[in-house]
Design a protein around this motif. Structure first.
Motif, PDB file in Angstrom:
ATOM      1  N   ASN A  74       0.823  -1.205   0.000  1.00 13.57           N
ATOM      2  CA  ASN A  74       0.000   0.000   0.000  1.00 13.57           C
ATOM      3  C   ASN A  74       0.857   1.254   0.000  1.00 13.57           C
ATOM      4  N   THR A  75       0.438   2.224  -0.775  1.00 15.94           N
ATOM      5  CA  THR A  75       1.107   3.521  -0.825  1.00 15.94           C
ATOM      6  C   THR A  75       0.328   4.510   0.021  1.00 15.94           C
ATOM      7  N   MET A  76       1.057   5.243   0.858  1.00 16.24           N
ATOM      8  CA  MET A  76       0.441   6.263   1.705  1.00 16.24           C
ATOM      9  C   MET A  76       1.242   7.551   1.565  1.00 16.24           C
ATOM     10  N   LEU A  77       0.542   8.642   1.423  1.00 20.89           N
ATOM     11  CA  LEU A  77       1.173   9.951   1.370  1.00 20.89           C
ATOM     12  C   LEU A  77       0.804  10.700   2.636  1.00 20.89           C
ATOM     13  N   ILE A  78       1.802  11.274   3.284  1.00 21.72           N
ATOM     14  CA  ILE A  78       1.573  12.094   4.472  1.00 21.72           C
ATOM     15  C   ILE A  78       2.022  13.501   4.118  1.00 21.72           C
TER      16      ILE A  78
END
Length: 186
Positions: A74-78
């Motif tokens: 999974n890709t997550m952007l913060i």
């Protein structure tokens, strides 16, 4: 660990409360920090070393920028927005447009006013979660009634604490760890 700023009194240049806490937190987990309206002007206009001090501790300092992380497949952007909503068009609209357009799960840190019903610049943007501070639960509160006033939302503010879903975004608003001691808003 995500931290939305305003941990430092705007009248003080002593940032040890922030750096001491973050030094302990980075020992537990990755820390993502966005400066608040008390810290950001000091960094931009007064040469505060808070950003570099935090980065030296291993803190991910997010001032109008984002980082991409991968958890399993999974890709997550913060992302962190340091600009107040009043400065959105001039300083932050490009960052936020780019951030919202990226694929993956997007978490944004800071101002709940970006989700205000009548003026919210982020309503309808593809952002999954917003972790917000800034309103401090309302600078004037009454027991059992809640917030009566916060400077950026005025009287009887809606976005001071709790969890709300606004235009598909889960908005989580923390009352925070504190605010100016003994100060009454103008």
């Amino acid at each position: 660990i995500a931290i939305t700023g305003d941990m430092n009194d705007k009248k003080s240049d002593d940032t040890h409360v922030v750096t001491d806490l973050c030094a302990q937190l980075v020992e537990i987990a990755p820390v993502y920090y966005v400066p608040g309206n008390h810290e950001w002007p000091k960094i931009v206009f007064e040469g505060s070393t808070l950003a570099s001090d935090l980065e030296a501790l291993g803190v991910h300092f997010l001032a109008d920028k984002y980082e991409t992380i991968t958890i399993g497949s999974n890709t997550m952007l913060i992302g962190g927005i340091a600009e107040a909503p009043v400065s959105y068009e001039k300083y932050a609209s490009g960052f936020l447009e780019d951030f919202a357009a990226q694929p993956g799960y997007k978490m944004l840190l800071h101002y709940p006013e970006y989700y205000a019903e009548d003026t919210g610049a982020l309503i309808g943007k593809d952002i999954d979660m917003a972790l917000c501070g800034h309103a401090h639960g309302g600078q004037v509160r009454l027991p059992f009634l809640g917030a009566l006033y916060t400077p950026d939302q005025g009287f009887l503010p809606d976005l001071t604490e709790g969890v709300q879903t606004i235009s598909g975004t889960k908005v989580i608003i923390s009352r925070g760890l504190g605010d100016d001691v003994g100060q009454i808003p103008p």
